[in-house]
Design an enzyme around this catalytic site. Structure first.
Site, PDB file in Angstrom:
ATOM      1  N   ALA A  66     -11.607   0.867  24.389  1.00 58.86           N
ATOM      2  CA  ALA A  66     -12.449   1.252  25.725  1.00 58.86           C
ATOM      3  C   ALA A  66     -11.756   0.500  26.859  1.00 58.86           C
ATOM      4  O   ALA A  66     -10.939  -0.472  26.583  1.00 58.86           O
ATOM      5  CB  ALA A  66     -13.824   0.511  25.297  1.00 58.86           C
ATOM      6  N   GLY A 109     -12.078   0.071  20.533  1.00 61.48           N
ATOM      7  CA  GLY A 109     -12.583   1.465  20.667  1.00 61.48           C
ATOM      8  C   GLY A 109     -11.751   2.663  19.996  1.00 61.48           C
ATOM      9  O   GLY A 109     -12.180   3.681  19.565  1.00 61.48           O
ATOM     10  N   GLU A 112     -12.044   2.490  16.166  1.00 58.87           N
ATOM     11  CA  GLU A 112     -13.360   3.111  16.027  1.00 58.87           C
ATOM     12  C   GLU A 112     -13.477   4.601  16.233  1.00 58.87           C
ATOM     13  O   GLU A 112     -14.201   5.112  15.432  1.00 58.87           O
ATOM     14  CB  GLU A 112     -14.321   2.366  17.092  1.00 58.87           C
ATOM     15  CG  GLU A 112     -14.546   1.012  16.543  1.00 58.87           C
ATOM     16  CD  GLU A 112     -15.302   0.092  17.637  1.00 58.87           C
ATOM     17  OE1 GLU A 112     -15.227   0.247  18.722  1.00 58.87           O
ATOM     18  OE2 GLU A 112     -16.356  -0.646  17.369  1.00 58.87           O
ATOM     19  N   GLU A 132     -11.479  -7.198  19.670  1.00 62.03           N
ATOM     20  CA  GLU A 132     -12.402  -7.505  20.737  1.00 62.03           C
ATOM     21  C   GLU A 132     -12.804  -8.901  20.952  1.00 62.03           C
ATOM     22  O   GLU A 132     -12.964  -9.644  22.051  1.00 62.03           O
ATOM     23  CB  GLU A 132     -13.892  -6.794  20.423  1.00 62.03           C
ATOM     24  CG  GLU A 132     -13.700  -5.285  20.824  1.00 62.03           C
ATOM     25  CD  GLU A 132     -13.188  -4.420  19.535  1.00 62.03           C
ATOM     26  OE1 GLU A 132     -12.669  -5.022  18.672  1.00 62.03           O
ATOM     27  OE2 GLU A 132     -13.769  -3.161  19.741  1.00 62.03           O
TER      28      GLU A 132
END
Ligand code: HXC
Length: 258
Positions: A66, A109, A112, A132
């Site tokens: 992200a 992300g 993911e 993260e």
């Protein structure tokens, strides 16, 4: 760069190739990029001529996570009310099969996103991980659940707590990816898998995807019930009659999607 070009879409007959296109930021998944990706995915899902979707990344990453710069100053209320992360669920809700062709970093992300796809193939230089923890946060788009199911609880715990990454080969050994290939043949390999799926009955493909997903998302008992419901349902399709008749007549089936 216009918002339109954050995701490039190439249609090759029944296959849509969606390319994450922010290479200068290693395809960091900004809210605008995710919105564009969702828009393309939902358009493909609604288009009867598209049977399989491939997601890949431009440049040296699939996606490095992200967009950290877009989240750095966010409050919990910003994260909640913007739906910035919650709307990623729409990626996992696509009914057609989605193949992730992971061409480099698939971190945070990005990992993911790959795990929201149905099949993951990787180039030899791909790296997977959930770093993260290095930012003082944890995965928020399924990493703690999907990586744990893919790698088992102990290896997943190690990766999520240390922020370490694994290679394409290790991902292959764990079954997170199903194929590793040289970077230059990654997309052709994805196309080959997609072409094979595209020859099947799209109804059977959709209901098989739903049933397999249930193995990770619900109990065995509920998953078996959904499998059986979908199995029975396909006997209402012209494609089931055609598929079985074609076998008996020793010819290739001609599936209509009905
Ligand atoms: C914003 C990013 C980014 C990210 C890379 N960039 N990752 N920008 N968000 N996630 C930008 C860098 O700032 C830099 O921009 C450019 O991309 C190139 O990156 P470099 O770091 O210079 O490249 P390199 O030295 O080769 O290192 C590659 C890397 C590193 C190891 C992948 O970029 C990295 O660690 N990225 C962050 C990985 C990460 O922590 N991901 C998890 C994010 S949080 P400039 O402008 O400087 O050139 C997350 C939470 C998910 O995903 C929650 C639910 C969705």
């Amino acid at each position: 760069m216009s918002e339109e070009s954050l995701v490039l879409s190439t249609i090759e007959g029944p296959i849509a190739i969606l390319t994450l296109n922010r290479p200068q930021a290693l395809n960091a998944l900004s809210p605008a990029l995710i919105d564009d990706l969702i828009r393309h995915l939902e358009a493909c899902d609604a288009d009867d001529t598209i049977r399989v979707i491939i997601i890949t990344g431009a440049g040296r990453a699939f996606a490095a996570g992200a967009d950290i710069k877009a989240m750095a100053n966010a409050t919990p209320i910003d994260m909640l009310t913007s739906g910035m992360i919650a709307r990623w669920a729409r990626i996992a809700a696509v009914r057609k099969p989605v193949i992730a062709a992971v061409n480099g970093y698939a971190l945070g992300g990005g990992c993911e996103l790959a795990m929201m796809c149905d099949i993951i193939i990787a180039s030899e230089n791909a790296q997977f991980g959930q770093p993260e923890i290095n930012l003082g946060i944890i995965p928020g788009a399924g990493g703690t659940q999907r990586l744990t199911r893919a790698l088992g609880p102990y290896r997943a715990m190690e990766l999520i707590l240390t922020g370490a990454t694994i290679s394409a080969q290790e991902a292959l050994a764990h079954g997170l990816v199903c194929r590793v290939c040289p970077p230059e043949s990654l997309l052709d390999e994805a196309r080959r898998i997609a072409q094979t799926i595209a020859t099947k009955s799209p109804l059977a493909v959709q209901l098989a995807k739903e049933a397999v997903r249930m193995a990770a998302e619900t109990t065995v008992r509920e998953g078996l019930a959904i499998e059986l419901r979908n199995f029975y349902l396909l006997f209402a399709s012209a494609d089931q009659k055609e598929g079985m008749q074609a076998f008996i007549e020793k010819r290739a089936p001609n599936f209509s999607g009905r």
